[in-house]
Motif scaffolding. Structure first.
Motif, PDB file in Angstrom:
ATOM      1  N   LEU A 136       0.822  -1.201   0.000  1.00 58.04           N
ATOM      2  CA  LEU A 136       0.000   0.000   0.000  1.00 58.04           C
ATOM      3  C   LEU A 136       0.862   1.260   0.000  1.00 58.04           C
ATOM      4  CD1 LEU A 136      -2.763   1.348   0.196  1.00 58.04           C
ATOM      5  CD2 LEU A 136      -2.630   1.099   2.688  1.00 58.04           C
ATOM      6  N   ASN A 137       1.955   1.220   0.733  1.00 52.93           N
ATOM      7  CA  ASN A 137       2.826   2.398   0.785  1.00 52.93           C
ATOM      8  C   ASN A 137       3.374   2.754  -0.594  1.00 52.93           C
ATOM      9  OD1 ASN A 137       2.419   2.638   3.531  1.00 52.93           O
ATOM     10  ND2 ASN A 137       4.266   1.465   4.072  1.00 52.93           N
ATOM     11  N   GLU A 138       3.737   1.712  -1.361  1.00 54.13           N
ATOM     12  CA  GLU A 138       4.265   1.972  -2.699  1.00 54.13           C
ATOM     13  C   GLU A 138       3.195   2.596  -3.589  1.00 54.13           C
ATOM     14  OE1 GLU A 138       6.067  -1.428  -4.405  1.00 54.13           O
ATOM     15  OE2 GLU A 138       7.299  -1.853  -2.648  1.00 54.13           O
ATOM     16  N   HIS A 139       1.952   2.130  -3.468  1.00 53.07           N
ATOM     17  CA  HIS A 139       0.871   2.726  -4.269  1.00 53.07           C
ATOM     18  C   HIS A 139       0.636   4.175  -3.870  1.00 53.07           C
ATOM     19  CE1 HIS A 139       0.188  -1.098  -6.044  1.00 53.07           C
ATOM     20  NE2 HIS A 139      -0.390  -1.670  -4.958  1.00 53.07           N
ATOM     21  N   LEU A 140       0.723   4.446  -2.579  1.00 55.63           N
ATOM     22  CA  LEU A 140       0.548   5.826  -2.130  1.00 55.63           C
ATOM     23  C   LEU A 140       1.661   6.723  -2.643  1.00 55.63           C
ATOM     24  CD1 LEU A 140      -0.631   5.347   1.570  1.00 55.63           C
ATOM     25  CD2 LEU A 140      -1.994   6.079  -0.398  1.00 55.63           C
ATOM     26  N   VAL A 141       2.895   6.214  -2.648  1.00 55.07           N
ATOM     27  CA  VAL A 141       4.018   6.989  -3.166  1.00 55.07           C
ATOM     28  C   VAL A 141       3.806   7.318  -4.641  1.00 55.07           C
ATOM     29  CG1 VAL A 141       6.472   6.897  -3.738  1.00 55.07           C
ATOM     30  CG2 VAL A 141       5.685   6.146  -1.491  1.00 55.07           C
ATOM     31  N   VAL A 142       3.353   6.333  -5.412  1.00 55.09           N
ATOM     32  CA  VAL A 142       3.087   6.577  -6.837  1.00 55.09           C
ATOM     33  C   VAL A 142       1.987   7.628  -7.015  1.00 55.09           C
ATOM     34  CG1 VAL A 142       2.257   5.539  -8.977  1.00 55.09           C
ATOM     35  CG2 VAL A 142       3.898   4.310  -7.553  1.00 55.09           C
ATOM     36  N   ALA A 143       0.914   7.513  -6.203  1.00 60.20           N
ATOM     37  CA  ALA A 143      -0.192   8.479  -6.308  1.00 60.20           C
ATOM     38  C   ALA A 143       0.287   9.893  -5.972  1.00 60.20           C
ATOM     39  CB  ALA A 143      -1.335   8.066  -5.385  1.00 60.20           C
TER      40      ALA A 143
END
Length: 395
Positions: A136-143
């Protein structure tokens, strides 16, 4: 041939992004991932087809300013295929960020929001194709990264629009200033033309009458002719003095940069001398003052003098032999009345004849100071020029 530097810069940027992506794509293959203890299940090793997809994903950067949205769409297709086929994206995500930034900075808000939504959907599809292996953290970073890049592009566009507005405003102000300058110059030329006409017409008319008188008596009475010639010389000197005073406003001291010294403009205080000059020129004239004389505004003072000067000049020209003129100066509580009337034959002129430049100038002078002007023949014969200038309290 002129080279478009912006396109050349985009081509160089596309090459740099493609080189970085190919390096990451080749170096960080399955062998490197195993050496780092990471899982490599489902990851295909680099090959020629994968390298071609990397190049195709980076190539649209070369046209990012000319067709930013089309370039973004063209770059997202091979980028999505890389993930769907199991190659891993490598560094091609950098090309997507550059293209998203380009759309946000070169297109309107609606198109920019559509590009942001398209990039988010493309990332969601690639993440779903990979089984959502990232946390989830990686998806948030991308967003957050997508939003930051998009916001930077929008900020640049708004700044560019603001600078363009400033340039446009400066251009409008410059055009307005130029228009005001032209209007001021035209008004000044008109004022100087009125002044020169009044001075030249009056003095030349007086000199013409005196010269004609001198010619008639030259043989019979040389002494009288000499007096007329002396009067002509005096009138010419007065004309030159007034013309220097008027034209002096256009001159400056080139060495010191200071305005040339100017003499005072004539006013009602000079009317007795003007009336005396007309009597010497052959027009019996007298000055009548009614009311208590008081200081006048400079503009009204000059306008009243010029009106009397023009009226007496017209009487000298058109009233005929034996005509008399009366100058009336009436000081009222809130106004100044100035009138020049004669009892000659000038009033019999055709009313349809066009007014001379002098009378046009008088109309402009009187209107400039809010006055009322009446010009025309008198009922009992003769001609009158009358003006009423409003005065403020205490003037």
């Amino acid at each position: 041939m002129r080279i478009d530097r912006s396109r050349l810069h985009d081509v160089v940027l596309a090459g740099a992004v493609a080189a970085a992506s190919m390096a990451v794509f080749a170096l960080y293959g399955p062998a490197q991932l195993r050496a780092e203890g990471l899982r490599v299940d489902g990851v295909r090793p680099p090959d020629a087809f994968g390298a071609l997809l990397v190049v195709l994903a980076c190539a649209p950067v070369a046209v990012r300013r000319r067709w930013p949205l089309a370039a973004l769409c063209a770059g997202l297709v091979p980028e999505t295929l890389l993930t769907a086929l199991g190659y891993g994206m490598g560094a091609v995500g950098l090309a997507g960020l550059v293209l998203l930034y380009s759309v946000a900075s070169h297109r309107g808000l609606a198109v920019a929001l559509g590009a942001l939504l398209l990039a988010a959907v493309a990332y969601a599809l690639t993440a779903a194709a990979g089984g959502w292996r990232a946390g989830l953290n990686e998806h948030l970073v991308v967003a957050v990264l997508l939003a930051a890049v998009w916001g930077a592009g929008r900020s640049l566009r708004l700044r560019r629009a603001y600078l363009e507005e400033l340039k446009d405003r400066a251009a409008r102000l410059e055009r307005a200033h130029a228009a005001d300058t032209r209007a001021a110059r035209a008004e000044e030329r008109s004022r100087i033309a009125r002044e020169l006409h009044d001075v030249v017409a009056h003095h030349v008319s007086v000199m013409t009458v005196q010269a004609a008188a001198a010619r008639r008596v030259l043989a019979a009475d040389p002494e009288l002719a000499r007096e007329a010639l002396t009067a002509i010389e005096h009138t010419g000197r007065l004309a030159m003095t007034e013309m220097r005073s008027i034209v002096g406003v256009l001159r400056t001291d080139a060495s010191a940069g200071t305005p040339a010294e100017l003499g005072p403009q004539p006013g009602v205080r000079d009317l007795p001398a003007l009336v005396e000059q007309m009597r010497e020129a052959g027009l019996p004239a007298r000055l009548v003052t009614e009311g208590e004389p008081r200081p006048l505004p400079a503009g009204v003072d000059l306008a009243a003098y010029r009106l009397v000067q023009e009226g007496l000049t017209n009487s000298l020209r058109h009233a005929g032999a034996g005509a008399k003129a009366v100058v009336t100066l009436r000081y009222g509580p809130r106004e100044l009345d100035v009138a020049v009337a004669d009892d000659g034959a000038g009033g019999s002129a055709q009313p349809s004849s066009p007014p001379g430049h002098g009378l046009v100038g008088i109309r402009e002078r009187v209107a400039l100071y809010g006055g009322i002007l009446n010009i025309g023949p008198l009922a009992g014969g003769g001609f009158e020029v009358r003006a009423s200038f409003p005065l403020k309290d205490g003037q």
